[in-house]
Structures are given as C-alpha cells and as structure tokens.
Design a protein around this motif. Structure first.
Motif, PDB file in Angstrom:
ATOM      1  N   CYS A  22     -10.604  -3.412  14.912  1.00 43.31           N
ATOM      2  CA  CYS A  22     -11.332  -3.099  13.720  1.00 43.31           C
ATOM      3  C   CYS A  22     -11.366  -4.482  12.765  1.00 43.31           C
ATOM      4  O   CYS A  22     -10.008  -4.654  12.348  1.00 43.31           O
ATOM      5  CB  CYS A  22     -11.384  -2.002  13.045  1.00 43.31           C
ATOM      6  SG  CYS A  22     -11.411  -0.516  14.115  1.00 43.31           S
ATOM      7  N   LEU A  24     -12.588  -6.501   9.321  1.00 45.98           N
ATOM      8  CA  LEU A  24     -13.266  -6.333   8.079  1.00 45.98           C
ATOM      9  C   LEU A  24     -13.809  -7.646   7.506  1.00 45.98           C
ATOM     10  O   LEU A  24     -12.890  -8.795   7.141  1.00 45.98           O
ATOM     11  CB  LEU A  24     -12.253  -5.710   6.919  1.00 45.98           C
ATOM     12  CG  LEU A  24     -13.073  -5.204   5.610  1.00 45.98           C
ATOM     13  CD1 LEU A  24     -14.449  -4.464   5.863  1.00 45.98           C
ATOM     14  CD2 LEU A  24     -11.976  -4.259   4.817  1.00 45.98           C
ATOM     15  N   ALA A  58     -12.998   2.933  10.252  1.00 44.90           N
ATOM     16  CA  ALA A  58     -13.350   2.266   9.020  1.00 44.90           C
ATOM     17  C   ALA A  58     -11.785   2.244   8.245  1.00 44.90           C
ATOM     18  O   ALA A  58     -11.281   1.162   7.560  1.00 44.90           O
ATOM     19  CB  ALA A  58     -14.038   3.041   8.330  1.00 44.90           C
ATOM     20  N   ILE A  75     -15.349  -0.550   2.198  1.00 46.88           N
ATOM     21  CA  ILE A  75     -16.460  -0.841   3.075  1.00 46.88           C
ATOM     22  C   ILE A  75     -17.746  -0.642   2.506  1.00 46.88           C
ATOM     23  O   ILE A  75     -17.846   0.355   1.644  1.00 46.88           O
ATOM     24  CB  ILE A  75     -16.289   0.090   4.171  1.00 46.88           C
ATOM     25  CG1 ILE A  75     -15.050  -0.601   5.055  1.00 46.88           C
ATOM     26  CG2 ILE A  75     -17.456  -0.169   5.040  1.00 46.88           C
ATOM     27  CD1 ILE A  75     -14.630   0.160   6.549  1.00 46.88           C
ATOM     28  N   PHE A  78     -21.834  -2.301   7.898  1.00 50.77           N
ATOM     29  CA  PHE A  78     -21.494  -2.227   9.179  1.00 50.77           C
ATOM     30  C   PHE A  78     -21.947  -3.664   9.773  1.00 50.77           C
ATOM     31  O   PHE A  78     -23.269  -3.725   9.829  1.00 50.77           O
ATOM     32  CB  PHE A  78     -21.738  -1.260  10.156  1.00 50.77           C
ATOM     33  CG  PHE A  78     -21.131  -1.020  11.523  1.00 50.77           C
ATOM     34  CD1 PHE A  78     -19.902  -1.100  11.555  1.00 50.77           C
ATOM     35  CD2 PHE A  78     -22.092  -1.348  12.442  1.00 50.77           C
ATOM     36  CE1 PHE A  78     -19.376  -1.045  13.023  1.00 50.77           C
ATOM     37  CE2 PHE A  78     -21.704  -1.248  13.709  1.00 50.77           C
ATOM     38  CZ  PHE A  78     -20.313  -1.240  14.085  1.00 50.77           C
ATOM     39  N   ASN A 102     -14.816  -3.367  16.401  1.00 40.03           N
ATOM     40  CA  ASN A 102     -15.952  -3.101  15.409  1.00 40.03           C
ATOM     41  C   ASN A 102     -15.533  -3.961  14.142  1.00 40.03           C
ATOM     42  O   ASN A 102     -14.554  -3.832  13.623  1.00 40.03           O
ATOM     43  CB  ASN A 102     -15.648  -1.476  15.052  1.00 40.03           C
ATOM     44  CG  ASN A 102     -15.777  -0.708  16.380  1.00 40.03           C
ATOM     45  OD1 ASN A 102     -16.772  -0.897  17.056  1.00 40.03           O
ATOM     46  ND2 ASN A 102     -14.809   0.513  16.553  1.00 40.03           N
ATOM     47  N   CYS A 103     -16.693  -4.595  13.719  1.00 44.01           N
ATOM     48  CA  CYS A 103     -16.745  -5.424  12.516  1.00 44.01           C
ATOM     49  C   CYS A 103     -17.593  -4.703  11.243  1.00 44.01           C
ATOM     50  O   CYS A 103     -18.570  -4.372  11.372  1.00 44.01           O
ATOM     51  CB  CYS A 103     -16.929  -6.758  12.712  1.00 44.01           C
ATOM     52  SG  CYS A 103     -16.596  -7.883  11.191  1.00 44.01           S
ATOM     53  N   TYR A 104     -16.550  -4.419  10.073  1.00 52.17           N
ATOM     54  CA  TYR A 104     -17.177  -3.787   8.994  1.00 52.17           C
ATOM     55  C   TYR A 104     -17.379  -4.874   7.868  1.00 52.17           C
ATOM     56  O   TYR A 104     -16.724  -6.136   8.138  1.00 52.17           O
ATOM     57  CB  TYR A 104     -16.376  -2.807   8.394  1.00 52.17           C
ATOM     58  CG  TYR A 104     -16.222  -1.419   9.241  1.00 52.17           C
ATOM     59  CD1 TYR A 104     -17.087  -0.419   9.071  1.00 52.17           C
ATOM     60  CD2 TYR A 104     -15.484  -1.447  10.396  1.00 52.17           C
ATOM     61  CE1 TYR A 104     -17.131   0.512  10.110  1.00 52.17           C
ATOM     62  CE2 TYR A 104     -15.574  -0.247  11.157  1.00 52.17           C
ATOM     63  CZ  TYR A 104     -16.248   0.673  10.975  1.00 52.17           C
ATOM     64  OH  TYR A 104     -16.244   1.757  11.841  1.00 52.17           O
ATOM     65  N   GLY A 106     -17.208  -5.613   3.737  1.00 51.48           N
ATOM     66  CA  GLY A 106     -16.533  -5.007   2.578  1.00 51.48           C
ATOM     67  C   GLY A 106     -16.495  -5.888   1.386  1.00 51.48           C
ATOM     68  O   GLY A 106     -16.856  -6.955   1.322  1.00 51.48           O
TER      69      GLY A 106
END
Length: 155
Positions: A22, A24, A58, A75, A78, A102-104, A106
C-alpha cells in the motif's frame, strides 16, 4: 536487502510471490508531493510497503508513510489498484515479487520529513520539479494519474 526492479522487461525473472503493498500519495497545502529516496534502489518513490497481518490496507498506507518519511498523514481518497504483472521486483533473498499496490491519497497531519533505515532522503516536491528526480516508471504512473485527475485507476 537489495532489490532490482523490472518494468515491462522480457528478461525479468518469473515471480514466485505476490504481496499486497500500500502506498500513500501525500500532498501538502501547496500541492507538493511527499517522496522518499529509497536506500535500496536510490530512486525516489511514494511511501509504501507490504501490508501486515491484522491491519487494513488504509492502515498499512498510513503506517508505511510514517515509518518511511516521519510524516503522519490521514487518508483523503483512493488513487487506485496497480497490479501490473510486468512489474517484477527481485530481492537478494530470492523472492521475486509481482507488483500489487493499493495507492491512497492523503494529507499531512503532523511530523516532519525524516530520513531513516529505508529512506536516505525525504522531501515534498512540487509537481513542476518532478522531472529533476529519478522516479521509477511505476511511481511516475501513479503520480501522473493523480495529477491528471484520472483516478481511481483499476489496473
């Protein structure tokens, strides 16, 4: 542990693992993007890493950001799922991993950019200055999706 990244390279070794990671993508009030320079490759990247058992994706993104940059972020959105089977990472311990991130999105809440065992550089970089940084193509793709507003990416 060292690593070599292969991106759309027909000479890449065959993967033997798939690990959920993941990232961010954190932007400050001026729109600058938080990047870390990885000690293992020397390239600049979004903070991110492997998900631990017992945490959500997350939570992983927020933890990895804190660990790799010193920035505590929250966050706000998405960006997407990045699962290119032609992005292979070969580690010196024999693991050969296919990308799955998975890239969030923020924003920083507290902390200050801090180097550590994984990153020897941490900086907020203005979008117009990104070309001055050695950034892996997979990270550039994620940043480009964010800057274009073309997300969520489901690939």
């Amino acid at each position: 542990m060292g690593r070599i990244e292969y991106y759309n390279d027909p000479k890449a070794p065959k993967p033997n693992s798939l690990v959920v990671a993941c990232n961010l993508l954190v932007t400050d009030d001026s729109g600058a993007i938080l990047l870390q320079r990885r000690r293992d490759t020397g390239q600049w990247a979004l903070p991110g890493g492997a998900m631990d058992l017992g945490e959500t994706a997350a939570e992983c993104a927020v933890r990895e950001c804190r660990e790799e940059t010193g920035i505590i972020a929250e966050i706000t959105g998405f960006l997407g799922v990045y699962s290119n089977p032609n992005h292979i990472v070969a580690y010196t311990d024999g693991e050969i991993r296919q990308q799955y991130e998975n890239c969030y999105i923020g924003r920083p809440v507290s902390g200050k950019p801090t180097i550590n065992d994984e990153a020897d550089g941490v900086a907020f970089v203005r979008p117009e200055d990104l070309d001055q940084y050695d950034i892996h193509a997979s990270m550039r793709q994620q940043i480009a999706h964010f800057l274009s507003g073309n997300y969520p990416y489901l690939g």
